[in-house]
Design an enzyme around this catalytic site. Sequence first.
Site, PDB file in Angstrom:
ATOM      1  N   LYS A   1       3.917   5.705   1.632  1.00 53.70           N
ATOM      2  CA  LYS A   1       4.983   6.508   2.244  1.00 53.70           C
ATOM      3  C   LYS A   1       4.379   7.556   3.173  1.00 53.70           C
ATOM      4  CE  LYS A   1       8.112   5.618  -1.581  1.00 53.70           C
ATOM      5  NZ  LYS A   1       8.606   6.026  -2.902  1.00 53.70           N
TER       6      LYS A   1
ATOM      7  N   GLN B   1       8.976  10.975  -6.833  1.00 57.83           N
ATOM      8  CA  GLN B   1       8.515   9.634  -7.201  1.00 57.83           C
ATOM      9  C   GLN B   1       8.767   9.382  -8.690  1.00 57.83           C
ATOM     10  OE1 GLN B   1       7.257   7.271  -4.987  1.00 57.83           O
ATOM     11  NE2 GLN B   1       7.474   5.917  -6.745  1.00 57.83           N
TER      12      GLN B   1
ATOM     13  N   ASP C   1      16.402   9.460  -0.665  1.00 56.80           N
ATOM     14  CA  ASP C   1      16.344   8.252  -1.497  1.00 56.80           C
ATOM     15  C   ASP C   1      17.746   7.708  -1.780  1.00 56.80           C
ATOM     16  OD1 ASP C   1      13.930   7.089  -2.122  1.00 56.80           O
ATOM     17  OD2 ASP C   1      13.456   8.502  -3.737  1.00 56.80           O
TER      18      ASP C   1
END
Length: 289
Positions: free
Chosen positions: A54, A98, A121
Amino acid sequence: MTAQIIDGFAVAASLRKDIATRAAEMKAAHGVVPGLAVILVGEDPASQVYVRNKLLATAECGVKSLEYKLPVTTSEAEVLELVASLNANPEVHGILVQLPLPKQINADKVLGLIDPDKDVDGFHPMNAGRLSVGLPGFVPCTPRGSQILIDAVLPDLAGKHAVVIGRSNIVGKPMAQLLLQKNATVTIAHSKTADLPALCRTADVLVAAVGRPQMVKGSWVKPGAVVIDVGINRIEVDGKGKLVGDVDFASAAEVAGHITPVPRGVGPMTIACLMLNTLDSATRAIKAG
Ligand code: NDP
């Protein structure tokens, strides 16, 4: 093989290039650089790889990354405090935590504290609700990326039957919502669905998001169907590790019209869409003044 391969790797590369151009224009016109904060707690090896990938994409896309690597012993209160400070930071347009988090930290509580307008997200219940009622919000990256791949080969889904195998909040359900918005007739299948192979054979678009290596066989696929394989599974072949999807690629590619490979299919699109969501967030922040 009869199917055309949908090259997610190439589509994602072109998307990242486009994002970089738009980010440079944004910086020139408004002095704003899209900012993505990434929080990683602990040392889970897979999570470290995902975060590294990422961060590589942020550099390529002209997105500023703020990386927070916290020890596995970090308390829930400390993570919540960090999220609250990032919510208040105007240079941060996206916040990503995460998963998985260590067991002393309640993931729902942490994800629920992220400002829905920075939830790139798309996991916050507010964004799930917005997607469900058709309001603008953040769509989870994997379904958004999968929909871009479907649009590229089958732009008009009116009158088409889409079957999504999997009903998770991060893939299956939002994928079904997107397909519905595109006028497909959508069926969501899961572990309690009866006669899954027969159901799949009725699908013009078949999305597999299951987490079971090579479960979907060629005999399950309608001739000419678009097959999107979201699965990422590591298996052993001749003593060596290999990544495979939820679809048995060799047999499905004999029947499908278009099919995504694993790797180089949906995976790269997920990361590119994280960058796209961050850029979208910065665009909205500029508009909101
Ligand atoms: P989950 O485990 O959260 O959900 C799996 C879904 O599959 C559940 O709804 C489950 O049904 C269903 N399922 C399980 N077994 C069967 C079966 N035998 N028949 C029919 N349905 C079944 O997984 P995720 O949605 O998070 O991920 C799915 C896959 O996608 C994984 O391989 C994951 O690694 C991959 N993935 C890939 C990403 C990418 O970037 N390409 C990103 C995210 C995930 P039930 O609800 O009844 O239990």
